[in-house]
Design an enzyme around this catalytic site. Sequence first.
Site, PDB file in Angstrom:
ATOM      1  N   CYS A 248       0.888  -1.107  -0.043  1.00  8.12           N
ATOM      2  CA  CYS A 248      -0.017   0.175  -0.054  1.00  8.12           C
ATOM      3  C   CYS A 248       1.010   1.044  -0.181  1.00  8.12           C
ATOM      4  O   CYS A 248       2.081   1.078   0.233  1.00  8.12           O
ATOM      5  CB  CYS A 248      -0.883  -0.103   1.109  1.00  8.12           C
ATOM      6  SG  CYS A 248      -2.121  -1.025   1.355  1.00  8.12           S
TER       7      CYS A 248
ATOM      8  N   GLY B 176      -0.881   0.487  -4.889  1.00 10.65           N
ATOM      9  CA  GLY B 176      -2.175   0.173  -4.746  1.00 10.65           C
ATOM     10  C   GLY B 176      -3.034   0.867  -5.966  1.00 10.65           C
ATOM     11  O   GLY B 176      -2.931   1.938  -5.660  1.00 10.65           O
TER      12      GLY B 176
ATOM     13  N   ASN C 219       0.598   0.862   5.672  1.00  5.72           N
ATOM     14  CA  ASN C 219       0.922  -0.060   4.842  1.00  5.72           C
ATOM     15  C   ASN C 219       1.502  -1.017   5.591  1.00  5.72           C
ATOM     16  O   ASN C 219       2.415  -1.060   6.235  1.00  5.72           O
ATOM     17  CB  ASN C 219       2.099   0.667   4.090  1.00  5.72           C
ATOM     18  CG  ASN C 219       2.958  -0.336   3.038  1.00  5.72           C
ATOM     19  OD1 ASN C 219       2.275  -1.318   2.635  1.00  5.72           O
ATOM     20  ND2 ASN C 219       4.056  -0.026   3.043  1.00  5.72           N
ATOM     21  N   GLY C 220       0.988  -2.355   5.244  1.00  6.30           N
ATOM     22  CA  GLY C 220       1.607  -3.562   5.915  1.00  6.30           C
ATOM     23  C   GLY C 220       0.594  -4.706   6.092  1.00  6.30           C
ATOM     24  O   GLY C 220      -0.404  -4.610   5.614  1.00  6.30           O
TER      25      GLY C 220
ATOM     26  N   TYR D 164      10.540  -5.355  -6.419  1.00  6.29           N
ATOM     27  CA  TYR D 164       9.415  -5.218  -6.986  1.00  6.29           C
ATOM     28  C   TYR D 164       8.517  -4.079  -6.623  1.00  6.29           C
ATOM     29  O   TYR D 164       7.879  -3.340  -7.507  1.00  6.29           O
ATOM     30  CB  TYR D 164       8.445  -6.449  -6.983  1.00  6.29           C
ATOM     31  CG  TYR D 164       7.433  -6.506  -7.822  1.00  6.29           C
ATOM     32  CD1 TYR D 164       7.146  -6.601  -9.303  1.00  6.29           C
ATOM     33  CD2 TYR D 164       6.085  -6.012  -7.251  1.00  6.29           C
ATOM     34  CE1 TYR D 164       5.978  -6.742  -9.942  1.00  6.29           C
ATOM     35  CE2 TYR D 164       4.822  -5.880  -7.927  1.00  6.29           C
ATOM     36  CZ  TYR D 164       5.007  -6.502  -9.318  1.00  6.29           C
ATOM     37  OH  TYR D 164       3.532  -6.284 -10.053  1.00  6.29           O
TER      38      TYR D 164
END
Length: 385
Positions: A20, A46, A121-122, A261
């Site tokens: 995210c 995202g 995020n996570g 990535y």
Amino acid sequence: MVGGTEVHDLMDGDTLREECGVFGILGHEDASALMALGLHALQHRGQEAAGIVTFDNEQFRAERHLGLVGDHFSAAETLGRLTGRAAIGHVRYSTTGETILRNVQPLFAELDGGGIAVCHNGNFTNALTLRQQLIRDGAICQSTSDSEVVLQLVARSRKGKIVERFMEAIMQMEGAYSLVALTSKKLIGARDPLGIRPLVLGDLNGAPILASETCALDIIGAKFIREVENGEVIVCTSTGIQSYFPFGKQTARPCIFEYIYFSRPDSIVGGRSVYDVRREMGKQLARETSVDADVIVPVPDSGVPAAIGFSQESGVPFELGIIRNHYVGRTFIEPTQQIRALGVKMKHSANRAQIEGKRVGLVDDSLARGTTSVKIVQMIREAGA
């Protein structure tokens, strides 16, 4: 179930679900517009949903939508509703919870002492256990996202100051995360004790900024100050910035997929250019791997730097033997296996003139499931390689 999502749904396709983007800014008259630009730069992290919460010295204002940032936050009318000099925002790739509007972040709650908005995020690995206990104790959950557990824990804290309550809450959380929170006076950031998920600090004419990646600073002309340290809670106010380390010092263990990535190639992660790291990985692959090929072809876009490095080290010519349609989302982050399978055909096309009759060495960034690789190899063969 994890955060309202069945465990078998989370494991479908052996999917890596960690990505995210978060962004926050404090003390700038164009906070909402800068926020939209920052989230646009983080769109690769995202594509399912985007949200912004602002504070205008009187009340918090929120806009949350399913879809891309540009679909909802490019209009002056929308940004005009997001008044204030402070804002946080989020682009979502779901880790837990369905892709429905009530799960779109930032999440907001009115607490004793004022409102607070949080985006994340996570993935919290103990969110299910904590959520079940909170509900048994009478909590009313408004989403199925694991991020809401943080708000619930902050609300239940008996500490006096909001920063102390926030730290007490995250010290109960386990997993990989970066958090950005907004109160009426503070912009707060936090990074997990091992530094698995990224978070950086920037500055724009005296306005502090927190973001998942440096590319979000670049798009608005902000200065990169430093990375938020692993285990650090950073508190920005109108009078300055303070840091806290409630977890104590631990050795950082950042996620390798940020280099491979997740991150944009023009971002700086851990003091290193993501592009340079990927290109060096390609060079190292060439040193370790002998390939009898006429041409090196990347699987775009994230495979390009590694393929350039492979070509440079091996001496085999580099060609764009695959053309990507940029109007199709990244197949890796589509939510279902069926959509991913269709997405490969929509996303990549063989550049027949560059590969027909040639021995092709394909270079990709990584392999998570292998479903995409099988289809790309088939496409290249059908084009005459």
